[in-house]
Design a protein around this motif. Structure first.
Motif, PDB file in Angstrom:
ATOM      1  N   VAL A  66       0.814  -1.216   0.000  1.00  0.00           N
ATOM      2  CA  VAL A  66       0.000   0.000   0.000  1.00  0.00           C
ATOM      3  C   VAL A  66       0.844   1.261   0.000  1.00  0.00           C
ATOM      4  O   VAL A  66       0.365   2.336  -0.379  1.00  0.00           O
ATOM      5  CB  VAL A  66      -0.982   0.034   1.185  1.00  0.00           C
ATOM      6  N   ALA A  72      -1.050   4.110  -2.611  1.00  0.00           N
ATOM      7  CA  ALA A  72      -1.660   4.680  -1.409  1.00  0.00           C
ATOM      8  C   ALA A  72      -2.618   5.817  -1.746  1.00  0.00           C
ATOM      9  O   ALA A  72      -3.724   5.899  -1.212  1.00  0.00           O
ATOM     10  CB  ALA A  72      -0.578   5.156  -0.444  1.00  0.00           C
ATOM     11  N   LEU A  75      -5.844   4.326  -3.531  1.00  0.00           N
ATOM     12  CA  LEU A  75      -6.512   3.159  -2.963  1.00  0.00           C
ATOM     13  C   LEU A  75      -7.956   3.492  -2.592  1.00  0.00           C
ATOM     14  O   LEU A  75      -8.217   4.462  -1.880  1.00  0.00           O
ATOM     15  CB  LEU A  75      -5.757   2.690  -1.715  1.00  0.00           C
ATOM     16  N   ASN A  81      -6.125  -2.982   2.952  1.00  0.00           N
ATOM     17  CA  ASN A  81      -4.727  -3.332   2.752  1.00  0.00           C
ATOM     18  C   ASN A  81      -4.605  -4.129   1.466  1.00  0.00           C
ATOM     19  O   ASN A  81      -5.584  -4.720   0.998  1.00  0.00           O
ATOM     20  CB  ASN A  81      -4.175  -4.140   3.935  1.00  0.00           C
TER      21      ASN A  81
END
Length: 204
Positions: A66, A72, A75, A81
């Protein structure tokens, strides 16, 4: 004559015990949380390892990705995760830890996606929907119906068709949404380098 129940002293005497009790309870809860948080995290980590081992029996290890550039910041909120799964130094797929709203609460699941961008399997980490109805979506036979499907998975007829459980529409939709979120995001990920070190053995 002034009513004693309306004086500042009366309010202080009445409120003080309540404030002491409230403070004591808050401190107690904080201490309990501090003591149990590591235990809960350890339990959750073991559940993740077991889920990856079940989804990728051939895996030698996996690592969270991630924090890699481009992941990140993009996401989806539903993906808690994301792990790259390795066999020796080759990436053989991904597992996404996903949470989606069911009927009563969120359904947490681990979704395995192979290098061919098809579902390898689904492991339910936690579900609190109605026993006997909503929780039927956690049964292995139902989850097996997603194996081999590619994005987008729908409840309508077609090559990538999954079944909804009658009477458990919200719970079924949670699984469907989680699968599609994971498939859509993982299709844009390219991981070519072997990890610098082993983060978690998949077959411990």
């Amino acid at each position: 004559m002034e009513n004693n129940k309306t004086t500042p002293l009366f309010f202080i005497k009445t409120a003080a015990p309540l404030m002491i009790i409230t403070t004591a309870v808050a401190v107690l809860l904080a201490v309990i949380n501090m003591l149990t948080a590591p235990v809960i995290e350890q339990h959750d980590e073991e559940a993740r390892k077991e889920a990856v081992a079940a989804l990728f029996p051939e895996a030698t290890y996996f690592e969270s990705i991630v924090d890699l550039d481009g992941i990140a910041e993009n996401l989806p909120d539903s993906i808690l995760n994301l792990f790259a799964v390795y066999q020796d130094e080759a990436v053989i797929g991904f597992t996404a830890e996903v949470t989606e709203m069911g009927f009563a609460e969120y359904v947490n699941m681990m979704i395995g996606i192979g290098a061919d961008q098809r579902i390898r399997g689904i492991q339910i980490l936690s579900i609190n929907d109605t026993p006997g109805i909503g929780q039927r979506v956690a049964e292995p036979d139902y989850l097996a119906g997603y194996t081999g499907l590619a994005y987008p998975v729908t409840f309508t007829s077609g090559a990538n068709h999954a079944d909804a459980i009658s009477g458990a529409t919200y719970s079924s939709r949670a699984i469907l949404n989680g699968v599609n979120d994971a498939l859509a995001f993982c299709s844009r990920i390219v991981v070519t380098e072997a990890p610098a070190g082993e983060e978690a053995a998949a077959n411990e």
